[in-house]
Design a protein around this motif. Sequence first.
Motif, mmCIF file in Angstrom:
data_model
loop_
_atom_site.group_PDB
_atom_site.id
_atom_site.type_symbol
_atom_site.label_atom_id
_atom_site.label_comp_id
_atom_site.label_asym_id
_atom_site.label_seq_id
_atom_site.Cartn_x
_atom_site.Cartn_y
_atom_site.Cartn_z
ATOM 1 N N LYS A 185 74.379 23.144 10.483
ATOM 2 C CA LYS A 185 73.264 24.087 10.512
ATOM 3 C C LYS A 185 73.364 24.978 9.285
ATOM 4 O O LYS A 185 74.403 25.589 9.041
ATOM 5 C CB LYS A 185 73.292 24.950 11.776
ATOM 6 C CG LYS A 185 73.009 24.182 13.045
ATOM 7 C CD LYS A 185 71.594 23.663 13.021
ATOM 8 C CE LYS A 185 71.253 22.947 14.321
ATOM 9 N NZ LYS A 185 69.961 22.287 14.248
ATOM 10 N N THR A 186 72.287 25.050 8.525
ATOM 11 C CA THR A 186 72.269 25.836 7.298
ATOM 12 C C THR A 186 71.184 26.897 7.391
ATOM 13 O O THR A 186 70.054 26.599 7.784
ATOM 14 C CB THR A 186 72.007 24.927 6.072
ATOM 15 O OG1 THR A 186 72.946 23.852 6.084
ATOM 16 C CG2 THR A 186 72.123 25.700 4.783
ATOM 17 N N SER B 238 78.667 25.553 10.248
ATOM 18 C CA SER B 238 77.634 26.541 9.941
ATOM 19 C C SER B 238 77.729 26.891 8.464
ATOM 20 O O SER B 238 78.812 27.216 7.972
ATOM 21 C CB SER B 238 77.848 27.827 10.744
ATOM 22 O OG SER B 238 77.755 27.566 12.111
ATOM 23 N N VAL B 239 76.592 26.820 7.793
ATOM 24 C CA VAL B 239 76.539 27.185 6.383
ATOM 25 C C VAL B 239 75.526 28.309 6.240
ATOM 26 O O VAL B 239 74.369 28.156 6.621
ATOM 27 C CB VAL B 239 76.128 25.989 5.491
ATOM 28 C CG1 VAL B 239 76.042 26.421 4.027
ATOM 29 C CG2 VAL B 239 77.083 24.817 5.668
ATOM 30 N N THR B 240 75.979 29.429 5.728
ATOM 31 C CA THR B 240 75.078 30.516 5.380
ATOM 32 C C THR B 240 75.031 30.553 3.861
ATOM 33 O O THR B 240 76.061 30.747 3.207
ATOM 34 C CB THR B 240 75.570 31.866 5.939
ATOM 35 O OG1 THR B 240 75.712 31.731 7.366
ATOM 36 C CG2 THR B 240 74.589 32.978 5.635
ATOM 37 N N TRP B 241 73.835 30.325 3.318
ATOM 38 C CA TRP B 241 73.691 30.180 1.880
ATOM 39 C C TRP B 241 72.579 31.103 1.393
ATOM 40 O O TRP B 241 71.419 30.707 1.318
ATOM 41 C CB TRP B 241 73.355 28.743 1.527
ATOM 42 C CG TRP B 241 73.711 28.329 0.153
ATOM 43 C CD1 TRP B 241 73.677 29.086 -0.980
ATOM 44 C CD2 TRP B 241 74.158 27.032 -0.254
ATOM 45 N NE1 TRP B 241 74.072 28.353 -2.060
ATOM 46 C CE2 TRP B 241 74.372 27.086 -1.640
ATOM 47 C CE3 TRP B 241 74.384 25.847 0.426
ATOM 48 C CZ2 TRP B 241 74.812 25.986 -2.370
ATOM 49 C CZ3 TRP B 241 74.816 24.758 -0.295
ATOM 50 C CH2 TRP B 241 75.031 24.822 -1.677
ATOM 51 N N GLU C 14 76.678 32.909 -3.041
ATOM 52 C CA GLU C 14 77.510 31.739 -2.782
ATOM 53 C C GLU C 14 77.454 31.371 -1.297
ATOM 54 O O GLU C 14 77.354 32.252 -0.444
ATOM 55 C CB GLU C 14 78.959 32.013 -3.196
ATOM 56 C CG GLU C 14 79.144 32.187 -4.690
ATOM 57 C CD GLU C 14 78.804 30.915 -5.447
ATOM 58 O OE1 GLU C 14 79.264 29.824 -5.025
ATOM 59 O OE2 GLU C 14 78.068 31.005 -6.446
ATOM 60 N N PRO C 15 77.563 30.092 -0.978
ATOM 61 C CA PRO C 15 77.535 29.687 0.423
ATOM 62 C C PRO C 15 78.821 30.054 1.154
ATOM 63 O O PRO C 15 79.895 30.111 0.558
ATOM 64 C CB PRO C 15 77.387 28.157 0.340
ATOM 65 C CG PRO C 15 77.972 27.792 -0.974
ATOM 66 C CD PRO C 15 77.690 28.958 -1.891
ATOM 67 N N GLU C 16 78.673 30.292 2.439
ATOM 68 C CA GLU C 16 79.821 30.543 3.306
ATOM 69 C C GLU C 16 79.797 29.478 4.407
ATOM 70 O O GLU C 16 78.796 29.324 5.091
ATOM 71 C CB GLU C 16 79.727 31.931 3.924
ATOM 72 C CG GLU C 16 80.878 32.258 4.835
ATOM 73 C CD GLU C 16 80.736 33.640 5.461
ATOM 74 O OE1 GLU C 16 81.004 33.747 6.665
ATOM 75 O OE2 GLU C 16 80.339 34.570 4.738
#
Length: 124
Positions: free
Chosen positions: A61-62, A107-110, A115-117
């Motif tokens: 999930k982004t 989980s990608v928070t971008w 920068e992505p986390e």
Amino acid sequence: MVGQALAVTRQQDFGRRGEDLACRYLEGQGLVVLSRNWTCRDGELDVVAVQGDRLVVCEVKTRSGPVWGRPDEAVDQRKLSRLRRTALRWLAAHGVGWCPVRVDLISVTWPVDGEPELTHLRGA
């Protein structure tokens, strides 16, 4: 209509970037990616990998930020059950006998300007 199609394409591209990042992360952790975006009548598996003798199914999930909540909040018990059913179909379609299966959530928070986390929840 064209604007909606463009928005969907951007969302798909954004999701694909998150999946690309997740695959690189998994490979860096020693997993071997076998399939991406595998579909059947029960659903879709974002990433199918193997770690030793264990099949690892990853839902990715982004999100770009907190507007829609944390990425992992989008996966509920119903979604997890569907992923498990779909994993069994993947095993059958690929002629693999029974093996241990683990469902993970990445989980990608971008943020648009950052920068992505990435967060990896094993055994969701």
